[in-house]
Design a protein around this motif. Structure first.
Motif, PDB file in Angstrom:
ATOM      1  N   HIS A 371       0.875  -1.296  -0.418  1.00 35.59           N
ATOM      2  CA  HIS A 371      -0.042   0.182   0.272  1.00 35.59           C
ATOM      3  C   HIS A 371       0.914   1.286   0.470  1.00 35.59           C
ATOM      4  O   HIS A 371       0.298   2.400   0.243  1.00 35.59           O
ATOM      5  N   THR A 372       2.216   1.398  -0.060  1.00 33.83           N
ATOM      6  CA  THR A 372       2.878   2.143  -0.583  1.00 33.83           C
ATOM      7  C   THR A 372       2.506   3.344  -1.296  1.00 33.83           C
ATOM      8  O   THR A 372       2.484   4.838  -0.963  1.00 33.83           O
ATOM      9  N   THR A 373       1.952   3.293  -2.308  1.00 39.33           N
ATOM     10  CA  THR A 373       1.393   4.502  -3.336  1.00 39.33           C
ATOM     11  C   THR A 373       0.449   4.775  -3.159  1.00 39.33           C
ATOM     12  O   THR A 373       0.102   5.915  -2.926  1.00 39.33           O
ATOM     13  N   GLU A 374      -0.428   3.820  -2.682  1.00 36.88           N
ATOM     14  CA  GLU A 374      -2.390   4.368  -2.133  1.00 36.88           C
ATOM     15  C   GLU A 374      -1.211   5.293  -1.022  1.00 36.88           C
ATOM     16  O   GLU A 374      -2.048   6.782  -1.181  1.00 36.88           O
ATOM     17  N   ILE A 375      -0.168   5.670  -0.018  1.00 39.59           N
ATOM     18  CA  ILE A 375      -0.491   5.981   1.820  1.00 39.59           C
ATOM     19  C   ILE A 375      -0.105   6.828   1.152  1.00 39.59           C
ATOM     20  O   ILE A 375      -0.209   8.305   1.592  1.00 39.59           O
ATOM     21  N   LEU A 376       1.215   7.159   0.323  1.00 38.53           N
ATOM     22  CA  LEU A 376       1.816   7.800  -0.321  1.00 38.53           C
ATOM     23  C   LEU A 376       1.353   9.152  -0.852  1.00 38.53           C
ATOM     24  O   LEU A 376       0.920  10.320  -0.461  1.00 38.53           O
ATOM     25  N   ASP A 377      -0.005   8.801  -1.976  1.00 42.58           N
ATOM     26  CA  ASP A 377      -0.602   9.384  -2.482  1.00 42.58           C
ATOM     27  C   ASP A 377      -1.494  10.323  -1.625  1.00 42.58           C
ATOM     28  O   ASP A 377      -1.951  11.357  -2.245  1.00 42.58           O
ATOM     29  N   ALA A 378      -1.615   9.339  -1.125  1.00 45.65           N
ATOM     30  CA  ALA A 378      -2.920  10.517   0.832  1.00 45.65           C
ATOM     31  C   ALA A 378      -1.975  11.399   1.262  1.00 45.65           C
ATOM     32  O   ALA A 378      -2.860  12.384   1.771  1.00 45.65           O
TER      33      ALA A 378
END
Length: 395
Positions: A371-378
């Motif tokens: 979920h790295t991309t999802e969290i960094l996007d948020a």
């Protein structure tokens, strides 16, 4: 469906067992848990096995459901920046690094409290953040040895024995849940977070309960009693004609019922056995008499009779027998989930049964950085920034 800890975000920097066990419980209760690992994955349990299912460790699966996974290099400037941004948006930070590590990384309680004064910060170490042992590594086996648990487990012939599971990790994980939720409740009044300093050693010693109290009162060093109880008789294993079982008589009324069902009603009136202190004093005389009676019939016979007469009884079940137990099935204690790599996986469920906000299986145990991309996007990072951080191994 509403959950008990809905709206609570937990930043979980723990690995192996005590911390992940705690954060899984918080996740089961509805908290958003973000599991932080080094790039590539740094939770050692991912490699502990066999068994593996399509390369996924059973050990890892047992404590990591209901979490999101982000990989961050805590030693890099960008990595720290990510953690600081997450701390601003989180309610809880958990770690189980050795004492002093978080200070060197700039992720200690004081530093993070400056960023977010409402943060609840839970430190889990082998021996705690203070005291002469604070820098020693703490593994469950070592803690079981030092805490006195092994000295009272086993019998005279076996020598000291550890429990079959990492019990001090489990206990510490449970204490962490209690401490974190208590601090969150207190925060509603004060508006302030606080630090929780938990050690496996303290948790293990707290579990000595009556055995520790017996020593503190009498000064007598407790002996290993195997499957016997120090304060209650009969409270032990017995052989039936086809296996082993446990009888756990907790009072004189139950003992009277036991004597009747084994066709020795006179035993309950014998001055040597009439009260529990009598039975403790004369356990060597009583145990052979009971064993002789139990050896005449199979376990199933004694199970039916004891249950009918209200005598506490339990067959000694193997794990393969356990998972077929209709009671566990009725209580939803065995879960099934789909994992993107392992396929269908089975897990032991949560024992927490809340009437309005039940626990639930929200998500499979995540792969490293899933979920790295999802969290960094948020957090507001652009696609280009994320690519750059991956390139320089900050994530």
């Amino acid at each position: 469906m509403s959950t008990s800890l809905e709206g609570i975000r937990v930043l979980d920097l723990t690995r192996v067992l005590a911390g992940p066990y705690c954060s899984m419980i918080l996740g089961d209760l509805g908290a958003e848990v973000i599991k932080v690992e080094a790039p590539g994955g740094s939770d050692d349990t991912r490699k502990w096995g066999p068994p593996f299912q399509e390369g996924v460790s059973a050990y890892y699966i047992c404590t990591n459901r209901n979490k999101k996974s982000i990989t961050v290099n805590l030693k890099s400037k960008k990595g720290k920046e990510i953690i600081y941004k997450l701390v601003k948006r989180s309610d809880v930070v958990m770690h189980n690094f050795k004492t002093g590590t978080m200070e060197r990384l700039g992720l200690d309680y004081k530093s993070l409290n400056d960023i977010n004064p409402r943060i609840v910060y839970c430190s889990i170490t082998g021996f705690g953040e203070t005291g002469p042992y604070q820098h020693l590594p703490g593994y469950d086996f070592i803690i079981q040895a030092m805490s006195g648990l092994m000295s009272i487990t086993g019998d005279e012939q076996s020598g000291p024995q550890k429990l079959g599971i990492a019990i001090t990790d489990v206990l510490t994980g449970l204490y962490a849940c209690i401490g974190i939720q208590s601090a969150l409740i207190e925060r509603e009044k004060s508006g302030k977070g606080q630090m929780i300093d938990l050690s496996l050693y303290d948790a293990a010693v707290s579990s000595l309960i009556n055995i520790g109290s017996n020593y503190l009162m009498s000064g007598d060093v407790p002996e290993r009693l195997g499957n016997h109880h120090a304060n209650i008789v009969p409270y032990q294993t017995f052989y039936s004609s086809d296996g082993e079982m446990v009888i756990a008589v907790g009072n004189d009324r139950q003992f009277s019922s036991l004597c009747k069902l084994i066709d020795y009603p006179e035993l309950s009136e014998d001055p040597l056995f009439k009260t529990n202190p009598d039975r403790v004093a004369h356990r060597q005389q009583l145990t052979p008499l009971l064993q002789k009676a139990f050896s005449k019939q199979p376990t199933a016979y004694w199970k039916d009779l004891c249950h009918k007469e209200g005598v506490p009884f339990g067959p000694i079940q193997t794990i393969n027998e356990l998972v077929e137990d209709p009671q566990l099935k009725a209580r939803n204690m065995l879960l099934t989930a789909l994992h993107p790599k392992a396929g269908e996986i089975r897990m032991i469920g949560s024992p927490l049964n809340l009437s309005r906000t039940p626990t639930s299986l929200f998500a499979h145990p995540p792969e490293p950085g899933e979920h790295t991309t999802e969290i960094l996007d948020a957090l507001g990072y652009s696609e280009e920034e994320i690519k750059r951080m991956k390139h320089d191994q900050s994530i």
